[in-house]
Structures are given as C-alpha cells and as structure tokens.
Design a protein around this motif. Structure first.
Motif, short mmCIF file in Angstrom:
data_model
loop_
_atom_site.label_atom_id
_atom_site.label_comp_id
_atom_site.label_asym_id
_atom_site.label_seq_id
_atom_site.Cartn_x
_atom_site.Cartn_y
_atom_site.Cartn_z
N UNK A 267 0.86 -1.50 -0.34
CA UNK A 267 0.00 -0.43 -0.25
C UNK A 267 0.92 1.67 -0.01
N UNK A 268 0.66 2.07 1.00
CA UNK A 268 1.16 3.25 1.57
C UNK A 268 3.14 2.66 1.66
N UNK A 269 3.13 1.83 2.54
CA UNK A 269 3.77 1.85 3.42
C UNK A 269 5.03 0.99 2.60
N UNK A 270 6.28 1.56 3.15
CA UNK A 270 7.74 1.12 2.33
C UNK A 270 8.44 -0.45 3.29
N UNK A 271 8.42 -2.00 2.89
CA UNK A 271 8.89 -2.41 4.01
C UNK A 271 10.52 -3.26 3.43
N UNK A 272 11.11 -3.30 4.43
CA UNK A 272 12.40 -3.95 4.22
C UNK A 272 13.04 -4.34 4.63
N UNK A 273 13.45 -5.94 4.73
CA UNK A 273 14.34 -6.58 4.72
C UNK A 273 15.25 -7.62 4.39
N UNK A 274 16.30 -8.02 4.86
CA UNK A 274 17.97 -8.17 4.80
C UNK A 274 18.55 -8.50 5.46
N UNK A 275 20.06 -9.17 4.79
CA UNK A 275 20.29 -10.30 5.74
C UNK A 275 22.27 -9.78 4.91
N UNK A 276 23.26 -10.05 5.05
CA UNK A 276 24.38 -9.82 5.14
C UNK A 276 25.14 -10.94 5.94
N UNK A 277 26.24 -11.04 4.74
CA UNK A 277 27.74 -11.52 5.19
C UNK A 277 28.65 -11.41 4.99
N UNK A 278 29.65 -11.62 5.63
CA UNK A 278 31.23 -10.83 5.80
C UNK A 278 32.13 -11.62 6.43
N UNK A 279 33.22 -11.54 5.26
CA UNK A 279 34.38 -12.74 5.71
C UNK A 279 35.37 -11.86 5.39
N UNK A 280 36.44 -12.02 6.78
CA UNK A 280 37.88 -11.30 6.63
C UNK A 280 39.13 -12.62 7.07
N UNK A 281 39.63 -11.80 6.08
CA UNK A 281 40.99 -13.21 6.47
C UNK A 281 41.95 -11.98 7.15
N UNK A 282 43.12 -11.89 7.79
CA UNK A 282 44.20 -11.38 7.80
C UNK A 282 45.61 -12.35 7.82
N UNK A 283 46.62 -11.95 7.61
CA UNK A 283 47.83 -12.18 7.92
C UNK A 283 47.98 -12.81 8.50
N UNK A 284 49.36 -13.20 8.63
CA UNK A 284 50.26 -13.78 10.06
C UNK A 284 50.41 -12.75 10.66
N UNK A 285 49.62 -13.52 11.94
CA UNK A 285 50.38 -12.34 13.04
C UNK A 285 49.10 -11.44 13.29
N UNK A 286 48.42 -11.04 12.42
CA UNK A 286 47.01 -10.42 12.67
C UNK A 286 46.56 -10.34 13.87
N UNK A 287 46.08 -9.08 14.47
CA UNK A 287 45.78 -8.79 15.67
C UNK A 287 44.71 -8.36 15.15
N UNK A 288 43.03 -7.96 16.42
CA UNK A 288 42.24 -7.10 16.08
C UNK A 288 41.88 -6.50 17.00
N UNK A 289 41.37 -5.65 17.28
CA UNK A 289 40.58 -4.92 18.29
C UNK A 289 39.03 -4.64 18.85
N UNK A 290 37.89 -4.49 19.50
CA UNK A 290 36.72 -4.41 18.85
C UNK A 290 36.65 -3.42 20.73
#
Length: 465
Positions: A267-290
C-alpha cells in the motif's frame, strides 16, 4: 497607414475626380449644343439625346469604380484572416543546469557533473563517574568536512570522488568508477562495503548523531575493491571483494561481503527485509580490537574495549528489517561477529544490534528511502516557503556485547532519544541524549566497580550540497 486604408483613399479620390469631370461635361454640353444649334441647326430632341447618353456613360463609370473600391477593401481583410506561420520550436540547449543542493550540469551524450560536500559540527557533554579518571565534560568536533564531485559519462560510466578535511586531516572517503547497464551496476575503487542498513545509510540521513555502536566497534570502514549490485524490481543483491582502506595500503588482508534485500511496497508503506554476510582474512600474525565510544565522537574515551588479541579471520552475519508508513518508521538490526583465533584458542562471537522507532511531528513528512537504505527527508513545508520544515522524534535501544570465550570487553546498553529538525532539504539541526549502562567496563570506578552509567548530550549542525 495600412494597405487597406491607402486603397480606400485612392478609390474615393478617383471616384470624386470622375464625378467632377462628368459635371463639367454636363455643364459644357448645353453651351456646345447651343453653338451646334446655331451653327448646325440641331434640334432640341437631338441635344437631349446626347445629354442622356453622356449621363448613362457617367453612371456606368461610377458603378465600375464602386466595384473596384469594394474589391480593394476586401483584399487586405482576406490577407489579415490568414494566420501567420507558427515559429519554429527552439532547439534544446546542449547543456542543462539543474539545482540539487548545488548546480548539476548535464551535457549531450550522457555527461554530467555535480560538486558535492557536507559540513557537520558537533558539541556536547559526557558525564562519567569521576572515579574512572576519564576525560569528561564539554567537547566539540568538526565531525565531517567533505568536498567532492560526482557525475556520469557516456556509455553508462560514472564517477565519484570525495575527501574529508575535518580537523585538518586529509582522508579519501569515496573514490570510485562505476558502470551501469540495466539492473546491474559495477563499482571499482574505494567505497562502503555491503554491511547492513545502518552502515550503508549516509551520515546525512541517520536518525541519531552517530550510527549504532556495532558498526564502529566491528570495524566497518570503506575499503578498496570491486562490487556488483543487481536490482530487479523489489530485490537488491550486492556483493564484492575488498582489500583495505587507502590509508593502510598496501595490505595482505582481504575480505568479501554479500547482502540481499527485499523491499516491497505494501500500500503506502515501505517494507525492508535484509540479510548480510562478511568474511575477512588477516595476514599471519594479525590482531583485532573491538571497542566503542559512548555515542558521540567528540570524546576519545572507550568504556567498552576488548583490547588487542590475535586473529586469523572473522566471519560476520547480520539481519535487518524496517518499515516506513507515513510519519512513522521502525527499524531493527542485529550483527554477530565470530573471530577465528590461531592455535587452540577459543573463538569468540560478539553481538551488536539496535531497535528504534521514530515519528514526524509535522504534517505531510515521512522518512526517505531509496535503494535498500534510508534516504533524504524532504520537508513538506520547508522554511522559506511558508512552513517550519520537518520535526522528527526518535527512540532507540542500542546493545553491544564484547564478552565471550574468555575475552572480557564489556557490555554497553544505550537508551537514546533524538529530536531532528530539518528546515530545508539540505540543512539539519539535531539534539541527542543518551544514557549508557556498562557492565565489565574497561575502566573501573571506585572500589574496582565496572558497572556504572555514563550520560551523554550532543547536538549537531549540518549542511550539505
């Protein structure tokens, strides 16, 4: 004097001259007749016959002249009744200029050029327990000061380039070349990866002073790569492969992102449905901080922080939903970030998400939406056109949990309220209050207490073009 007037005057002059000549002839005729009678002994009957003949000739001449006069008067009227030929349509100019916050120039063959930019000034107060020893109180920041250009080129190609000069630090934000053919668009360069509704919504159109906590905590930034979008109707499919941000290139790290959105109108309404995926590979000795700030950017303090730990890769997946119906909107999004650690170390999974509702207090206004993300709100009655612009009130709950698998980064629960005033399409003033409740906070308070609240108030002045 018109042709018609000249012809009328000429005919009347001719008629007058003829009548005068006829009168003179008639006056001279008796004298001539008398002379003729004297000389040739003409009878009276012969003289009268001659005069009648002359009068008949004069009457015929007058009738002829009157007919010529009517004909001369009718010709200009007939000419005037014929409409003049329509002027030839003006040829379309080779260059067209429209205004969308700034001049947009369009030329023949598919060329276009538009300058673009934004200014965002933030200020406010952060109140934390004094015992934490953290820098608090008043703060302010030039949050963003961007300048750039964008446009199209013949053959379906496009471009966009922006730099941010906030606080005298030069950084490239978007720098891309695109190609579009029907429902498919390919982008090459640096741009925002496909990591969810909140991240892809421009900072110009967010309902709070900053995006949800997980977007910054999980390292969502622009990266150099190749992306493809396919949008047949109500479906949007996005995917790409990326290296790293320009600021840290060259880099051995790489990542891949994918997102699917279903966005029908009900009707006059806008609907939004979604999904996402993310993959990240780090070099040897890699570190992360959140880690993450308490809502605003004008403080450098992070009360929730995993500190650095070793990582070989990360896998994130998210779900998102939203609805816009007239002045009302609602949105919810969740993100899970799993980190693979080298060796026998346990792999933690962290979580971030939010839920919000908003409502326009001004009649006729609604939240903008376009291409699988929130877009510009255009006030129905802007300032300068007899109105006061749009006023929107929003509530949000924001959760970030960085505790898992032996990593104690802390938890943050945010309760936010914002009031957004848009005088015009391209200006905005925003006020935001937040109460953030921490558990296992990075900085202990008195007696080693790591559970406490932080209050934040922030305002923003914004203009873009």
């Amino acid at each position: 004097m018109t042709n018609r007037q000249m012809a009328s005057r000429l005919c009347r002059a001719t008629l007058a001259a003829t009548v005068a000549a006829a009168a003179l002839t008639a006056h001279a005729a008796p004298a001539a007749a008398q002379d003729a009678a004297a000389d040739a002994s003409l009878t009276m009957q012969e003289e009268l016959a001659l005069m009648r003949a002359q009068m008949d000739a004069m009457a015929q001449r007058i009738a002829t002249l009157e007919a010529e006069l009517e004909s001369a008067q009718a010709v200009p009227a007939a000419v005037a009744a014929v409409p003049p030929p329509a002027p030839a349509p003006a040829a379309a100019p080779d260059t067209q200029i429209t205004f969308k916050g700034a001049p947009e120039i369009k030329g023949k063959g598919g060329w276009s050029f538009k300058p673009r930019g934004r200014l965002q000034y933030d200020a406010g107060i952060v109140e934390a327990p004094n015992a934490t020893g953290r820098d608090e109180g008043f703060g302010n920041d030039l949050r963003r000061a961007r300048l750039g250009v964008s446009g199209d080129m013949p053959g379906g190609f496009g471009y966009k380039f922006e730099v941010d000069v906030a606080n005298s630090d030069l950084a490239v934000t978007d720098a891309l070349i695109s190609y579009e053919d029907g429902d498919v668009e390919i982008s090459v360069g640096q741009f925002n990866n496909f990591q969810g509704l909140e991240e892809l919504t421009s900072s110009l159109h967010t309902s709070f002073i900053e995006r949800a906590a997980f977007t910054d905590a999980f390292g969502f930034v622009r990266r150099v790569g190749v992306g493809v979008q396919y949008s047949p109707g109500d479906v949007l499919i996005q995917g790409g492969v990326f290296s790293d941000n320009m600021d840290v290139l060259p880099s051995d790290d790489w990542s891949a992102n994918g997102r699917v959105v279903y966005m029908p109108k009900l009707g006059d309404a806008q609907l939004h449905l979604g999904a996402s995926v993310h993959y990240r590979e780090y070099a040897a000795g890699g570190t992360v901080r959140y880690r993450q700030r308490p809502l605003v950017s004008f403080t450098s303090e992070r009360f929730i922080n995993t500190d650095r730990f070793s990582a070989s890769s990360e896998l994130g997946y998210g779900a998102e939903a939203a609805v816009i119906s007239g002045p009302f909107h609602a949105a919810v999004e969740g993100r899970w970030q799993n980190v693979s650690r080298p060796g026998m170390l346990a792999d933690p999974t962290f979580f971030g998400g939010y839920a919000e509702v908003g409502y326009y207090l001004t009649g006729g206004d609604t939240r903008g939406y376009k291409g699988g993300k929130f877009d510009r709100t255009k006030p129905a009655n802007p300032v300068g056109e007899g109105g006061m612009g749009s006023v929107q009130a929003n509530l949000r709950y924001d959760r970030l949990d960085l505790n898992d698998a032996g990593i104690l980064g802390g938890t943050q629960d945010g309760y936010f309220f914002s009031l957004v005033w848009k005088p015009t399409d391209y200006t905005m003033l925003l006020a935001n209050y937040g109460k953030l409740s921490y558990g296992d906070a990075f900085y202990p308070a008195a007696g080693g207490d790591t559970s406490y609240d932080v209050d934040v108030f922030g305002v923003r002045a914004q203009i873009d073009f």
